[in-house]
Scaffold this motif. Structure first.
Motif, PDB file in Angstrom:
ATOM      1  N   THR A 241       0.801  -1.226   0.000  1.00  0.00           N
ATOM      2  CA  THR A 241       0.000   0.000   0.000  1.00  0.00           C
ATOM      3  C   THR A 241       0.834   1.277   0.000  1.00  0.00           C
ATOM      4  O   THR A 241       0.272   2.362  -0.136  1.00  0.00           O
ATOM      5  N   THR A 242       2.147   1.184   0.146  1.00  0.00           N
ATOM      6  CA  THR A 242       2.964   2.400   0.135  1.00  0.00           C
ATOM      7  C   THR A 242       3.032   2.944  -1.293  1.00  0.00           C
ATOM      8  O   THR A 242       3.155   2.178  -2.252  1.00  0.00           O
ATOM      9  N   PRO A 243       2.965   4.258  -1.474  1.00  0.00           N
ATOM     10  CA  PRO A 243       3.008   4.835  -2.826  1.00  0.00           C
ATOM     11  C   PRO A 243       4.273   4.483  -3.593  1.00  0.00           C
ATOM     12  O   PRO A 243       4.275   4.455  -4.828  1.00  0.00           O
ATOM     13  N   THR A 244       5.348   4.218  -2.877  1.00  0.00           N
ATOM     14  CA  THR A 244       6.641   3.962  -3.522  1.00  0.00           C
ATOM     15  C   THR A 244       6.969   2.477  -3.628  1.00  0.00           C
ATOM     16  O   THR A 244       8.094   2.118  -3.961  1.00  0.00           O
ATOM     17  N   ALA A 245       6.012   1.604  -3.384  1.00  0.00           N
ATOM     18  CA  ALA A 245       6.290   0.164  -3.363  1.00  0.00           C
ATOM     19  C   ALA A 245       6.777  -0.354  -4.704  1.00  0.00           C
ATOM     20  O   ALA A 245       7.481  -1.370  -4.758  1.00  0.00           O
ATOM     21  N   HIS A 246       6.426   0.324  -5.790  1.00  0.00           N
ATOM     22  CA  HIS A 246       6.812  -0.172  -7.106  1.00  0.00           C
ATOM     23  C   HIS A 246       8.048   0.530  -7.654  1.00  0.00           C
ATOM     24  O   HIS A 246       8.384   0.372  -8.823  1.00  0.00           O
ATOM     25  N   ILE A 247       8.719   1.317  -6.807  1.00  0.00           N
ATOM     26  CA  ILE A 247      10.072   1.770  -7.115  1.00  0.00           C
ATOM     27  C   ILE A 247      11.011   0.887  -6.317  1.00  0.00           C
ATOM     28  O   ILE A 247      10.902   0.784  -5.099  1.00  0.00           O
ATOM     29  N   GLY A 248      11.910   0.203  -7.009  1.00  0.00           N
ATOM     30  CA  GLY A 248      12.850  -0.675  -6.340  1.00  0.00           C
ATOM     31  C   GLY A 248      14.197  -0.006  -6.181  1.00  0.00           C
ATOM     32  O   GLY A 248      14.490   1.016  -6.823  1.00  0.00           O
ATOM     33  N   LEU A 249      15.023  -0.568  -5.321  1.00  0.00           N
ATOM     34  CA  LEU A 249      16.385  -0.076  -5.125  1.00  0.00           C
ATOM     35  C   LEU A 249      17.364  -1.091  -5.681  1.00  0.00           C
ATOM     36  O   LEU A 249      17.414  -2.238  -5.228  1.00  0.00           O
ATOM     37  N   GLY A 250      18.156  -0.680  -6.676  1.00  0.00           N
ATOM     38  CA  GLY A 250      19.217  -1.526  -7.207  1.00  0.00           C
ATOM     39  C   GLY A 250      20.531  -1.203  -6.520  1.00  0.00           C
ATOM     40  O   GLY A 250      20.817  -0.037  -6.232  1.00  0.00           O
ATOM     41  N   LEU A 251      21.337  -2.236  -6.273  1.00  0.00           N
ATOM     42  CA  LEU A 251      22.565  -2.057  -5.492  1.00  0.00           C
ATOM     43  C   LEU A 251      23.840  -2.059  -6.333  1.00  0.00           C
ATOM     44  O   LEU A 251      24.934  -2.138  -5.789  1.00  0.00           O
ATOM     45  N   ALA A 252      23.701  -1.929  -7.645  1.00  0.00           N
ATOM     46  CA  ALA A 252      24.890  -1.978  -8.504  1.00  0.00           C
ATOM     47  C   ALA A 252      25.885  -0.875  -8.177  1.00  0.00           C
ATOM     48  O   ALA A 252      27.102  -1.071  -8.278  1.00  0.00           O
ATOM     49  N   ALA A 253      25.392   0.294  -7.774  1.00  0.00           N
ATOM     50  CA  ALA A 253      26.272   1.447  -7.587  1.00  0.00           C
ATOM     51  C   ALA A 253      26.985   1.468  -6.251  1.00  0.00           C
ATOM     52  O   ALA A 253      27.926   2.246  -6.070  1.00  0.00           O
ATOM     53  N   VAL A 254      26.570   0.623  -5.310  1.00  0.00           N
ATOM     54  CA  VAL A 254      27.155   0.694  -3.967  1.00  0.00           C
ATOM     55  C   VAL A 254      27.761  -0.625  -3.497  1.00  0.00           C
ATOM     56  O   VAL A 254      28.356  -0.677  -2.423  1.00  0.00           O
ATOM     57  N   GLY A 255      27.654  -1.669  -4.281  1.00  0.00           N
ATOM     58  CA  GLY A 255      28.196  -2.949  -3.864  1.00  0.00           C
ATOM     59  C   GLY A 255      29.652  -3.158  -4.217  1.00  0.00           C
ATOM     60  O   GLY A 255      30.269  -4.139  -3.808  1.00  0.00           O
ATOM     61  N   ARG A 256      30.226  -2.224  -4.969  1.00  0.00           N
ATOM     62  CA  ARG A 256      31.614  -2.323  -5.429  1.00  0.00           C
ATOM     63  C   ARG A 256      32.141  -0.904  -5.617  1.00  0.00           C
ATOM     64  O   ARG A 256      31.362   0.028  -5.851  1.00  0.00           O
ATOM     65  N   PRO A 257      33.437  -0.703  -5.554  1.00  0.00           N
ATOM     66  CA  PRO A 257      33.958   0.663  -5.621  1.00  0.00           C
ATOM     67  C   PRO A 257      33.876   1.295  -7.002  1.00  0.00           C
ATOM     68  O   PRO A 257      33.813   2.513  -7.123  1.00  0.00           O
ATOM     69  N   GLY A 258      33.881   0.494  -8.067  1.00  0.00           N
ATOM     70  CA  GLY A 258      33.845   1.024  -9.419  1.00  0.00           C
ATOM     71  C   GLY A 258      32.566   0.665 -10.140  1.00  0.00           C
ATOM     72  O   GLY A 258      32.108  -0.476 -10.086  1.00  0.00           O
TER      73      GLY A 258
ATOM     74  N   VAL B 190       7.792  -2.760 -11.710  1.00  0.00           N
ATOM     75  CA  VAL B 190       8.817  -2.214 -10.815  1.00  0.00           C
ATOM     76  C   VAL B 190       9.782  -1.393 -11.651  1.00  0.00           C
ATOM     77  O   VAL B 190      10.225  -1.829 -12.718  1.00  0.00           O
ATOM     78  N   VAL B 191      10.106  -0.196 -11.173  1.00  0.00           N
ATOM     79  CA  VAL B 191      11.118   0.647 -11.810  1.00  0.00           C
ATOM     80  C   VAL B 191      12.227   0.874 -10.791  1.00  0.00           C
ATOM     81  O   VAL B 191      11.967   1.310  -9.670  1.00  0.00           O
ATOM     82  N   LEU B 192      13.456   0.570 -11.177  1.00  0.00           N
ATOM     83  CA  LEU B 192      14.562   0.602 -10.236  1.00  0.00           C
ATOM     84  C   LEU B 192      15.196   1.985 -10.115  1.00  0.00           C
ATOM     85  O   LEU B 192      15.428   2.666 -11.112  1.00  0.00           O
ATOM     86  N   SER B 193      15.485   2.360  -8.898  1.00  0.00           N
ATOM     87  CA  SER B 193      16.367   3.478  -8.593  1.00  0.00           C
ATOM     88  C   SER B 193      17.767   2.919  -8.398  1.00  0.00           C
ATOM     89  O   SER B 193      17.949   1.920  -7.703  1.00  0.00           O
ATOM     90  N   GLY B 194      18.742   3.578  -8.990  1.00  0.00           N
ATOM     91  CA  GLY B 194      20.130   3.173  -8.791  1.00  0.00           C
ATOM     92  C   GLY B 194      20.863   4.138  -7.892  1.00  0.00           C
ATOM     93  O   GLY B 194      22.072   4.338  -8.048  1.00  0.00           O
ATOM     94  N   ALA B 195      20.149   4.731  -6.956  1.00  0.00           N
ATOM     95  CA  ALA B 195      20.709   5.776  -6.098  1.00  0.00           C
ATOM     96  C   ALA B 195      21.942   5.288  -5.345  1.00  0.00           C
ATOM     97  O   ALA B 195      21.996   4.151  -4.881  1.00  0.00           O
TER      98      ALA B 195
END
Length: 323
Positions: free
Chosen positions: A10-27, A273-278
């Motif tokens: 029920t959260t408005p942002t439930a269909h925005i996902g968080l991708g971890l590509a940008a923070v799981g490795r230094p490059g 689902v639309v991913l954020s790569g923040a």
């Protein structure tokens, strides 16, 4: 299906996902990373940053998290966060196999990841993912399926993936490159015992590169869950780097360019689902403002001017520096 949990969120942002590509490795190849990440990109520093993002995402209603074996130590970081947060049992967690991370925690490397879609790679990486994510894994995807991938024709691999589905883990695939549509349509034909093997597809789709759209509609109509990645085009559709028409519309709507770019994709009826790569909490918050952006027909027409030829888009992406 794990995505049933998202369908009832029920959260408005439930269909925005968080991708971890940008923070799981230094490059990585997102633009602006020199300002986004800590000066010292140690394992501990990026673990802390990943946990900060997961804290913020969950508190803001995000309910899908996306990672991969090749995202450095992202599965490890996510697994430790999940173990420390048993209350987050409504999260849907997806990971991917098929690339091995080879940069050895370096920002600059000759080769950052190596692709292999073999049964041996699947078995090796499935065991690694199981060790790191345990029972938290809901979706396991073939990473960057292309029309020439042996994973489309390897029936032994298909049988193993079908057994994974019988264990309760959904099986999907992601795509990359200018022939995404061909890969998607080929994957829709893969069956085991007469039943479709894949239950989800993750593809690049954004204001610059929407060529996979018709194939994603077909996948949606066939019953697959559609996940969209790179909606902000690795930073090309955010902030001062965004093209003028997008900056003008964002200013008119009182939103960030990134939020407008994400809203344009969220508005597609087939995008579940639309991913954020923040890479920072601030980026995540501005991304999540997408749920408040309402684009009119005149905005959509103006943004259509940004479309590039797929070959041009993917060549430019390939030229982005790992930093």
């Amino acid at each position: 299906m794990p995505f049933a949990r998202l369908a009832t969120a029920t959260t408005p942002t439930a269909h925005i996902g968080l991708g971890l590509a940008a923070v799981g490795r230094p490059g990585y190849l997102n633009l602006g990373r020199e300002a986004d990440l800590p000066a010292e990109r140690s394992v501990e520093a990026l673990r802390e940053r990943t946990h900060e993002l997961l804290d913020a995402a969950y508190a803001q209603g995000v309910r899908y998290i996306d990672t991969a074996r090749s995202y450095g130590r992202a599965e490890e970081f996510l697994g430790s966060w999940l173990d420390a947060h048993p209350e987050a049992d409504d999260l849907v967690v997806g990971s991917k196999w098929g690339y091995a991370y080879t940069a050895n925690w370096r920002t600059r490397a000759d080769v950052h990841e190596v692709k292999e879609h073999s049964l041996a790679m699947y078995e090796t990486q499935r065991a690694e993912t199981r060790d790191l994510l345990g029972d938290h894994l809901d979706l396991y995807q073939i990473h960057s399926l292309t029309p020439d991938s042996p994973a489309l024709t390897d029936t032994t691999l298909h049988a193993h993936l079908a057994r994974l589905a019988e264990e309760g883990v959904s099986v999907g695939f992601s795509t990359s490159g200018p022939e995404q549509a061909r890969a998607i349509r080929a994957a829709l034909e893969v069956r085991v015992a007469g039943e479709p093997l894949f239950r989800s597809v993750q593809a690049t789709y954004n204001l610059l590169e929407p060529s996979a759209g018709p194939a994603l509609v077909e996948a949606h109509d066939a019953g697959l869950t559609v996940i969209v990645k790179e909606a902000v085009a690795n930073g090309r559709l955010a902030g001062e780097r965004a093209p003028e028409p997008l900056r003008r519309i964002a200013e008119e709507l009182g939103a960030g360019c990134d939020a407008v770019a994400l809203a344009a994709v969220l508005g597609r009826p087939w995008a579940f689902v639309v991913l954020s790569g923040a890479a920072t909490a601030e980026q995540l918050f501005t991304n999540l403002h997408a749920v408040t952006v309402e684009l009119g027909e005149e905005h959509t027409e103006a943004l259509a001017e940004l479309i590039e030829e797929p070959e041009t888009y993917w060549q430019r992406r390939a030229e982005l520096p790992w930093s």
